[in-house]
Write a protein that holds these residues in place. Sequence first.
Motif, PDB file in Angstrom:
ATOM      1  N   ASN A 181       1.102   1.922  -3.591  1.00 14.81           N
ATOM      2  CA  ASN A 181      -0.157   1.862  -4.340  1.00 14.81           C
ATOM      3  C   ASN A 181      -1.341   2.292  -3.484  1.00 14.81           C
ATOM      4  OD1 ASN A 181       0.776   0.230  -6.920  1.00 14.81           O
ATOM      5  ND2 ASN A 181       1.671  -0.815  -5.150  1.00 14.81           N
ATOM      6  N   HIS A 184      -5.363   1.479  -4.128  1.00 15.34           N
ATOM      7  CA  HIS A 184      -5.512   0.549  -5.252  1.00 15.34           C
ATOM      8  C   HIS A 184      -6.580  -0.506  -4.938  1.00 15.34           C
ATOM      9  CE1 HIS A 184      -4.478  -2.219  -8.499  1.00 15.34           C
ATOM     10  NE2 HIS A 184      -3.671  -1.293  -8.993  1.00 15.34           N
ATOM     11  N   HIS A 225       0.816  -1.213   0.000  1.00 13.71           N
ATOM     12  CA  HIS A 225       0.000   0.000   0.000  1.00 13.71           C
ATOM     13  C   HIS A 225       0.851   1.265   0.000  1.00 13.71           C
ATOM     14  CE1 HIS A 225       0.697  -1.252   4.200  1.00 13.71           C
ATOM     15  NE2 HIS A 225       0.797   0.044   4.446  1.00 13.71           N
ATOM     16  N   TRP A 243      -0.112  -0.885 -11.160  1.00 16.12           N
ATOM     17  CA  TRP A 243       0.392  -1.401  -9.893  1.00 16.12           C
ATOM     18  C   TRP A 243       1.911  -1.203  -9.875  1.00 16.12           C
ATOM     19  CZ3 TRP A 243      -1.609  -3.123  -5.411  1.00 16.12           C
ATOM     20  CH2 TRP A 243      -0.804  -3.885  -4.560  1.00 16.12           C
ATOM     21  N   SER A 265       6.271  -1.299 -12.943  1.00 15.72           N
ATOM     22  CA  SER A 265       4.814  -1.291 -12.830  1.00 15.72           C
ATOM     23  C   SER A 265       4.217  -2.225 -13.868  1.00 15.72           C
ATOM     24  CB  SER A 265       4.256   0.123 -13.017  1.00 15.72           C
ATOM     25  OG  SER A 265       4.415   0.559 -14.357  1.00 15.72           O
ATOM     26  N   GLN A 269      -5.936  -0.532 -13.533  1.00 16.13           N
ATOM     27  CA  GLN A 269      -5.150   0.281 -12.618  1.00 16.13           C
ATOM     28  C   GLN A 269      -3.682  -0.149 -12.652  1.00 16.13           C
ATOM     29  OE1 GLN A 269      -7.713   0.133  -8.846  1.00 16.13           O
ATOM     30  NE2 GLN A 269      -6.661   2.092  -8.625  1.00 16.13           N
ATOM     31  N   ARG A 286      -6.698  -3.526  -5.717  1.00 14.25           N
ATOM     32  CA  ARG A 286      -6.125  -4.830  -5.382  1.00 14.25           C
ATOM     33  C   ARG A 286      -5.882  -4.985  -3.879  1.00 14.25           C
ATOM     34  NH1 ARG A 286      -0.473  -7.324  -6.297  1.00 14.25           N
ATOM     35  NH2 ARG A 286      -0.944  -9.541  -6.546  1.00 14.25           N
TER      36      ARG A 286
END
Length: 211
Positions: free
Chosen positions: A37, A40, A34, A182, A174, A180, A42
């Motif tokens: 990201n 996000h 986190h 990541w 990434s 999105q 996910r």
Amino acid sequence: MRSTGTLRFSADDFRRRAAREENFLAHPEEDGDHRFNPGHARLKHANGLRAAAVLIPVIDHGDGATVLLTKRAETLRNHTGQVAFPGGRIDPEDRSPEHAALREAEEEIGLAPRHVEVLGRMPDYVAGSGYRIAPVLSVVRPGFELAINRDEVDAAFEVPLSFLMDPKNHTRGSRFWGNQEWFFYDMPYDGRRIWGVTAGIIRTLYERLYT
């Protein structure tokens, strides 16, 4: 006082750094994907996080310690073929995350606990794959013999601690999950790709012990 030269990457120096409580008390909160990201999709785990532990095995080779890593088997369902620390889920029978990490290391690569000195552990690392991982710090005495469990691991190999603790080797990568992007760390070494959760834990180790 910070160590200099090759001694900075010895197992003895690593042991001293791991023993300095201020390295962890300054940032006691959990770490994880986190950080790179925030927000996000996910990271939304409706069913909660599964508990896991990994062993960070720093091998005592005198002034130039190495870190033992594995390449997960290509036949596994999760994190197939990726570079990883020895480790896995914490079972109900495990007495502690340290016990789970040692058990998994012995099951996966035959690393006997009698060769491993557990130093403690870093705050948990929350992975986008749905695991809350306890990274267990350790120093491994030479003289061990590995026995690879081919059902779980394709190979085990060593990477110099000096390479992993050099921020010049920490590149950002990434990919897209759905629509999105990541973000993750990527640390290629000698034809092997160290990335994702493993690289994230290594980056955390660097930030907490070597900056």
